[in-house]
Each structure stands twice: as C-alpha cells, then as structure tokens.
Design a protein around this motif. Structure first.
Motif, PDB file in Angstrom:
ATOM      1  N   ILE A  40       0.354   3.721   1.781  1.00  0.00           N
ATOM      2  CA  ILE A  40       0.486   4.171   3.166  1.00  0.00           C
ATOM      3  C   ILE A  40       1.672   3.539   3.876  1.00  0.00           C
ATOM      4  O   ILE A  40       2.041   3.971   4.969  1.00  0.00           O
ATOM      5  N   GLU A  41       2.295   2.532   3.264  1.00  0.00           N
ATOM      6  CA  GLU A  41       3.479   1.908   3.846  1.00  0.00           C
ATOM      7  C   GLU A  41       4.759   2.659   3.491  1.00  0.00           C
ATOM      8  O   GLU A  41       5.825   2.343   4.009  1.00  0.00           O
TER       9      GLU A  41
ATOM     10  N   ARG B 105       6.999   8.216  -1.007  1.00  0.00           N
ATOM     11  CA  ARG B 105       5.784   8.433  -1.809  1.00  0.00           C
ATOM     12  C   ARG B 105       5.980   9.575  -2.787  1.00  0.00           C
ATOM     13  O   ARG B 105       5.636   9.470  -3.972  1.00  0.00           O
TER      14      ARG B 105
ATOM     15  N   GLU C 246       0.823  -1.210   0.000  1.00  0.00           N
ATOM     16  CA  GLU C 246       0.000   0.000   0.000  1.00  0.00           C
ATOM     17  C   GLU C 246       0.855   1.257   0.000  1.00  0.00           C
ATOM     18  O   GLU C 246       1.942   1.290   0.586  1.00  0.00           O
TER      19      GLU C 246
ATOM     20  N   ASP D 118       6.708   9.665   3.589  1.00  0.00           N
ATOM     21  CA  ASP D 118       6.321  10.792   2.736  1.00  0.00           C
ATOM     22  C   ASP D 118       7.349  10.998   1.629  1.00  0.00           C
ATOM     23  O   ASP D 118       6.992  11.233   0.474  1.00  0.00           O
TER      24      ASP D 118
END
Length: 139
Positions: free
Chosen positions: A54-55, A61, A52, A58
């Motif tokens: 969310i893993e 990502r 995911e 910042d």
C-alpha cells in the motif's frame, strides 16, 4: 530512502548471506536464494525501502507485479516446476520482497507451505551463477 540496516537496501555483504545477485529488474533487484531445496527459488526485492504494498503508487505496484510475472515465466521456462508458490512476509525485515518458490510434485514440501530456510541444499557460487545466467537468458 535507504535503510542502512536493511540487507536489500545495502546489498553487498548483508544480502550475500542468503542471496545471490541475478539482475536489476524495472521495479527491483532479483536474487537467487542460496538455499536451493526448491531449484530456482528467487526473491524480488523492490527498489524502494517500503514495508507494504500500500506504500507503492498504482504505477509502482503494477510494475512490480509485472516483474513478478516476468520472473515466474522465466522460472517455468528454466526449471519446469509443477507450481510456483509466492510469499511476502517481512515481520522483521521491513523491505518489500516476494519469494518465488518453484514446487515439484516429487520434491520437498509439495502440498504444504515452503520453509523460509530449511538449510538442506546450499548451492555453490558456481551453481548459482549457472542458474542465474539461465534466468537472465529467459528474462
């Protein structure tokens, strides 16, 4: 951590069933999808075996999406699509990857969702290498 059952982690023969290597990006590895019903379709698989977004931190990502944007610019430059569609699935293959699918107004599935593997246009290794080199040059 790598998952020995994951095509993206192990690369080699597992990913070769559907992907052709283009290059290493800052956040992941870029592959041309061997099924080329949509000329220029690629997959960007993240460097880490995560399922995911969310893993990711910042920073990870942000770098991943910067690479997605960089690849999309190259796709527009090389293949001149009318639109690029983006898809992130992974119900069964839990390694974060995004499909970038160039769509053309006169092409298949315009105005609809792209099929995962329509098995209509299978590019040869020579065709894939020619496309990969154009993408590399555009990056």
């Amino acid at each position: 951590m790598k998952d020995v059952n994951c095509a993206y982690c192990m690369q080699g023969e597992l990913v070769a069933a559907f992907g052709y290597p283009v290059c290493q990006m800052d956040s992941g590895y870029l592959y041309l999808f061997k099924e080329q019903s949509h000329p220029g379709r690629v997959i960007l698989a993240h460097n880490r075996h995560v399922s995911e977004l969310i893993e990711l931190t910042d920073e990870e990502r942000n770098q991943y999406f910067a690479d997605v944007a960089k690849v999309a610019r190259a796709i527009h430059k090389v293949f001149a699509p009318d639109k690029v569609n983006y898809g992130a699935y992974g119900d069964t293959g839990h390694h974060l990857h995004i499909h970038m699918v160039p769509k053309y107004k006169d092409g298949p599935e315009w105005g609809g969702v792209f099929a995962m593997d329509p098995k209509q246009v299978r590019a040869t290794d020579e065709q894939l290498e020619e496309m990969a080199e154009k993408i590399r040059q555009a990056l």
